[in-house]
Design an enzyme around this catalytic site. Sequence first.
Site, mmCIF file in Angstrom:
data_model
loop_
_atom_site.group_PDB
_atom_site.id
_atom_site.type_symbol
_atom_site.label_atom_id
_atom_site.label_comp_id
_atom_site.label_asym_id
_atom_site.label_seq_id
_atom_site.Cartn_x
_atom_site.Cartn_y
_atom_site.Cartn_z
ATOM 1 N N CYS A 118 0.837 -1.206 0.000
ATOM 2 C CA CYS A 118 0.000 0.000 0.000
ATOM 3 C C CYS A 118 0.869 1.252 0.000
ATOM 4 C CB CYS A 118 -0.904 0.010 1.234
ATOM 5 S SG CYS A 118 -2.124 -1.311 1.230
ATOM 6 N N ARG A 123 7.788 4.945 2.997
ATOM 7 C CA ARG A 123 7.787 3.767 3.876
ATOM 8 C C ARG A 123 9.238 3.312 4.052
ATOM 9 N NH1 ARG A 123 2.665 -0.197 2.769
ATOM 10 N NH2 ARG A 123 3.317 -0.927 4.816
ATOM 11 N N ASP A 307 -4.643 0.212 10.628
ATOM 12 C CA ASP A 307 -5.338 -0.568 9.599
ATOM 13 C C ASP A 307 -6.851 -0.575 9.766
ATOM 14 O OD1 ASP A 307 -3.106 -1.201 8.203
ATOM 15 O OD2 ASP A 307 -2.955 -3.285 8.860
#
Length: 423
Positions: A118, A123, A307
């Site tokens: 994602c 990241r 999440d």
Amino acid sequence: MIPFITVRGGRRLSGEITVCGMKNAALPILFASILVRDSVTIENLPPVTDIQTTLRILAAMGARVDMLSPTTARVNAADLDPDAVPPDLTTRLRGSSYLLGACLGRFGRAFTGLPGGCDFGVRPLDQHFRIFTALGAECEPDANLLRVRAPRGLRGAAVRLSFPSVGATLNGILAAATAEGTTVIENAAREPHVADLAAFLNACGADISGAGTSEIRIHGAKILRGCRHAVIPDMIEAGTYMAAVAGTGGRLRLRSVDPAHLAAVSEKLTAMGAQISASGDRLTLCRTSPLLGADIEALPYPLFPTDMQPQFAPLLCLSSGGGRICEHVWESRFRYVPELCRMGAEIRVDGRCAFIRGGAKLTGADVAATDLRAGAAMVIAGLCAGGSTRITGVEHIDRGYPDLEAKLQSLGADVRRVGAREP
Ligand code: UD1
């Protein structure tokens, strides 16, 4: 034809769902099989594309992979070649970074292409490399490749993470499981999937204590032997169905959950007007009174999970008071907001917080799943909206939700997939 999901909203949902194994636990466990010299049997794998991709990576590298059932794989990585990494597959999922810890531990060297997954903005992997370096490895990240080498072997060390990164904690455990001496990871991630990886490795003969707390001790084992392990239930899949039924109103019974893992989600839904009870591996949620507003702070476990924040956004839109979602894990996790606004939501994003006006009436629209959990949020919004919602980007949803349409249909939802699933 680009596949999409259509949802006709406005139905109350009711019924029972069996929750699958946790994708985010299964991924590092499958890569951990690289450290084991004989066969491991892993049960309760969720049938989602991220797991299929992982099994294909292992097979492409020379592991023997046998599916004993749709949810059970036997993996033997005795003949795995650490240089045979298939870049077209590793770029598809973030979890491919676990190849680094596992191959470094087994072969003293590892490389992989930049992992995909994602898109939440930057990241970084610096904390992963920090652990590898502390254990004696040399790290050579470049634009397209991550490479680590430990020509003189790995030696246990004490490392303190600057943030309780799940990925770095898992990679650290993988690298240290068979290193010489003792490794201590301080400020470690406490997520249930960290404890599940440790449980798997301990069943193979590793000596790991403290997983699930912020200090993990790993005494390196000389050799790891095969075992049979069942992956823990997916708290995010469970939480997503809880949010869906809290949104539509109705009654949900979940089987195969660990209610303790869902404490933060349950607490928030209760504050918003749902009634929740749990016993053993069952949980029941019922929502009959109007939804109330709430504020959410997404933080590392055991606090409210990042999440789950997208799936709560449609609920806050519908609630009487609205509320605020602040995201403290990822710098950019509100790409779903413009999509929700197409359905009539009023949301203002300011930095890491989204301010959501309550009392909205959502209306079906054409929207995109911008990532995995954002896709789940669109489905929930569609279930709660008047009219029909068409969701593209279903390949994101397929990475992490087994049989989403069938499970929702079993609750009485009008949900349909148009177009084929990716093989
Ligand atoms: C994170 C979530 C996990 C979720 C997954 C996918 C947390 C703590 N982690 O796991 O629950 O399932 O996303 O949504 O909730 N970071 C660094 N350097 C690193 C590694 C991470 O700065 O080397 C930072 C990241 O930029 C991010 C935070 O730490 O801000 C969390 O990263 P991490 O937990 O490693 O991410 P995942 O393992 O993908």
